[in-house]
Design a protein around this motif. Structure first.
Motif, PDB file in Angstrom:
ATOM      1  N   ALA A 107     -24.922 -36.951   0.242  1.00  0.00           N
ATOM      2  CA  ALA A 107     -25.254 -38.000   1.199  1.00  0.00           C
ATOM      3  C   ALA A 107     -24.551 -39.295   0.837  1.00  0.00           C
ATOM      4  N   ALA A 108     -24.485 -39.612  -0.452  1.00  0.00           N
ATOM      5  CA  ALA A 108     -23.808 -40.828  -0.899  1.00  0.00           C
ATOM      6  C   ALA A 108     -22.314 -40.736  -0.612  1.00  0.00           C
TER       7      ALA A 108
ATOM      8  N   LYS B   4     -20.895 -38.901   1.716  1.00  0.00           N
ATOM      9  CA  LYS B   4     -20.719 -38.987   3.172  1.00  0.00           C
ATOM     10  C   LYS B   4     -20.847 -40.435   3.636  1.00  0.00           C
ATOM     11  N   GLU B   5     -21.819 -41.119   3.069  1.00  0.00           N
ATOM     12  CA  GLU B   5     -22.021 -42.520   3.450  1.00  0.00           C
ATOM     13  C   GLU B   5     -20.808 -43.351   3.037  1.00  0.00           C
ATOM     14  N   VAL B   6     -20.287 -43.062   1.844  1.00  0.00           N
ATOM     15  CA  VAL B   6     -19.101 -43.786   1.386  1.00  0.00           C
ATOM     16  C   VAL B   6     -17.918 -43.467   2.300  1.00  0.00           C
TER      17      VAL B   6
ATOM     18  N   ASP C 190     -18.063 -42.444   5.462  1.00  0.00           N
ATOM     19  CA  ASP C 190     -18.304 -43.080   6.753  1.00  0.00           C
ATOM     20  C   ASP C 190     -17.978 -44.575   6.688  1.00  0.00           C
ATOM     21  N   LYS C 191     -18.371 -45.218   5.625  1.00  0.00           N
ATOM     22  CA  LYS C 191     -18.072 -46.652   5.459  1.00  0.00           C
ATOM     23  C   LYS C 191     -16.559 -46.852   5.359  1.00  0.00           C
TER      24      LYS C 191
END
Length: 186
Positions: free
Chosen positions: A140-141, A143-145, A147-148
């Motif tokens: 999740a981290a 993916k979030e990175v 996406d950012k």
């Protein structure tokens, strides 16, 4: 019985009155009178069979005592038999109690082993769940990175394109996008 009479007569003959030297066989001598009264008394006892009655009573008493002794002996033997029986039962109960304690200890040891195994399995499951949560959090981290990063890259690209593009080029791109959408919708 005759021996008894002879003993009584000899005891009377050896009295101190004879030793004093007076006439023993006279009615004036009190020792002689007492001796005769005693002999008459003994004779009356023998005539009425008092020694036989006393002997019978003593025999009855002896047989009663003997029967009581026999009964006491029998009771003692019975008590010893009961004691031996109780001692056997006590040893059996003790051995059963020892067996129960041994079985309980074995059961406790088995239960402790099973509890250890169950605890190890539970720990392994929790470790696996924690590792899964860590992996999920990691992905999740990531993916979030991403996406950012994508959002930042798109924003940066948009800024770069906006700075490099003129208004006429922007109008051409808008017209091309409208035509493209129109072609895809019809």
């Amino acid at each position: 019985m005759r021996n008894f009479l002879a003993l009584v007569l000899s005891a009377g003959a050896a009295s101190p009155a004879l030793a004093a030297g007076g006439a023993f066989f006279s009615l004036g001598n009190t020792d002689f009178i007492v001796l005769i009264a005693f002999l008459v008394f003994i004779g009356v006892l023998v005539y009425f069979k008092v020694p036989t009655l006393i002997g019978g009573m003593l025999d009855k008493r002896a047989s009663g005592i003997q029967s009581e002794l026999d009964e006491a002996r029998a009771l003692r033997e019975e008590a010893q038999t009961l004691l031996a029986s109780f001692e056997r039962k006590q040893s059996e109960v003790q051995s059963q109690a020892d067996a129960i304690v041994k079985a309980a200890r074995e059961d406790a040891a088995l239960s402790a082993e099973q509890a250890k195994k169950d605890l190890e399995v539970s720990i392994e499951r929790r470790m696996a769940a924690a590792e899964d949560q860590i992996a999920s959090a990691q992905s999740a981290a990531v993916k979030e990175v991403r996406d950012k990063a994508v959002a930042i890259a798109v924003a940066a690209a948009g800024d770069v394109i906006a700075k490099q593009m003129s208004a006429a080029d922007a109008n051409k791109l808008i017209d091309a996008a409208i035509a493209d959408v129109d072609a895809k919708l019809h």
